[in-house]
Design an enzyme around this catalytic site. Structure first.
Site, PDB file in Angstrom:
ATOM      1  N   LEU A   1       1.037  -1.200  -0.046  1.00 40.10           N
ATOM      2  CA  LEU A   1      -0.017  -0.111  -0.097  1.00 40.10           C
ATOM      3  C   LEU A   1       0.946   1.242   0.118  1.00 40.10           C
ATOM      4  CD1 LEU A   1      -3.157   0.437   0.028  1.00 40.10           C
ATOM      5  CD2 LEU A   1      -2.844   0.633   2.557  1.00 40.10           C
ATOM      6  N   ASP A   2       0.754   2.193  -0.933  1.00 39.31           N
ATOM      7  CA  ASP A   2       1.671   3.306  -1.171  1.00 39.31           C
ATOM      8  C   ASP A   2       1.627   4.066   0.062  1.00 39.31           C
ATOM      9  OD1 ASP A   2       2.205   2.471  -3.685  1.00 39.31           O
ATOM     10  OD2 ASP A   2       0.814   3.790  -4.535  1.00 39.31           O
ATOM     11  N   PRO A   3       2.759   4.890   0.328  1.00 39.82           N
ATOM     12  CA  PRO A   3       2.596   5.668   1.651  1.00 39.82           C
ATOM     13  C   PRO A   3       1.691   6.915   1.431  1.00 39.82           C
ATOM     14  CG  PRO A   3       4.945   5.179   0.614  1.00 39.82           C
ATOM     15  CD  PRO A   3       4.255   4.856  -0.334  1.00 39.82           C
TER      16      PRO A   3
END
EC number: 5.4.99.25
Length: 315
Positions: free
Chosen positions: A48-50
């Protein structure tokens, strides 16, 4: 002769369904959870992207053996597309690369949505974890290279508009493994002739987990603090924090379940096949899981009424 070092941490096993906050990377989140639980081993099921928030299932201990089953699970995202700008990363992190004064009407957006449902071909973002000639695409992109990433097949089961305004639209999507929501925003923006990028992204479900399983970093930190020893000689009490762990077998609801006796479980754990008993027991199955007293014993195949273990669980 070198001696193998003793494993550090507790042999805690199960799934932790983290509500990841914006700004924290997936690897950072796994490290944090591993420390909070003092776990021997931990890993996540799907990056999950930052800049994204929401569900990041984290496997502890023996549950890491079931990561592929959660990785393959359907996912639900709620995301906002801001119109008028395309960015290098297809989200807020990268610089603007294209602009447009045009803004799409809701009717125009709805008209292109059917193109993005069902089985479609999608090109991942330049800034993605896809490997090109052994290197991550985002590493090449950061060095200024334009990477030729081949389109691949993904499946989108549902795409709905939740809210709409002149400059942005909020969508909800059900999708399969490998779908990039950032690519969806980029491609829709190009089709609408106005460009677009993701300005907010939240993952709300990863099958078989739901929002009811969510736990936050703050809740886990409070639970760990509650188990802190009072004196120097005391030991940490992990009872409170362990209450948040979901049983490893939850990840395998998609597989046929075979209940076995304690005696059969002992044989399976030694790698031996056993006869599958019970009126409703399957005779053949490419994959199934064996349980004893409700606890996961192994994943294996059923051939001619025999359960043959492939991956054994000790906890």
């Amino acid at each position: 002769m070198s001696r193998r070092g003793k494993k550090k941490g507790r042999p805690v096993s199960g799934w932790l369904v983290l509500d990841k906050p914006v700004g924290m990377g997936s690897t950072e989140a796994v490290s944090k959870i591993k420390w909070l639980f003092n776990a021997e081993k931990a890993g996540h099921a799907g990056t999950l992207d930052p800049l994204a928030s929401g569900m990041l299932p984290i496997a502890l201990g023996e549950a890491t053996k079931t990561v592929p089953y959660v990785m393959d699970g359907a996912k639900v995202y709620r995301f906002t597309v801001s119109w008028g700008e395309e960015r290098s990363t297809d989200d807020l992190e990268g610089p603007v690369t294209k602009t447009s004064d045009k803004r799409p009407s809701e009717e125009e957006i709805r008209a292109v949505m059917p193109k993005y449902t069902g089985v479609i071909m999608q090109t991942p973002p330049q800034f993605s974890a896809i490997k090109i000639a052994g290197e991550r695409a985002y590493d090449l992109a950061r060095e200024g290279e334009t990477v030729d990433i081949p389109a691949r097949e993904v499946e989108i089961g549902r795409l709905e508009i939740i809210e709409n305004s002149a400059d942005r639209t909020v969508f909800e999507i059900d999708c399969g493994k490998g779908t990039y929501v950032r690519s969806l925003a980029r491609d829709m923006g190009r089709d609408l002739g106005c460009f677009g990028h993701i300005s907010e992204l939240r993952r709300t479900e990863v099958d078989p987990f739901t929002a009811e399983d969510f736990v936050t970093i703050a809740e886990l930190e409070a639970a760990r603090t509650a188990g802190q020893p009072e004196g120097e000689e005391g030991k940490w009490d992990f009872t409170a924090i362990d209450e948040f762990v979901v049983d490893t077998s939850a990840a395998l609801d998609c597989l046929p379940q075979v209940a076995v006796t304690d005696e059969a479980a002992s044989k399976i754990r030694l790698g031996n096949p056993v006869i599958v008993r019970g009126r409703d027991a399957p005779v053949e199955a490419e994959e199934a899981c064996a349980t004893a007293r409700g606890k996961l014993v192994a994943i294996g195949a059923i051939e001619q009424g025999m359960f043959k273990p492939k991956r054994v669980f000790t906890a």
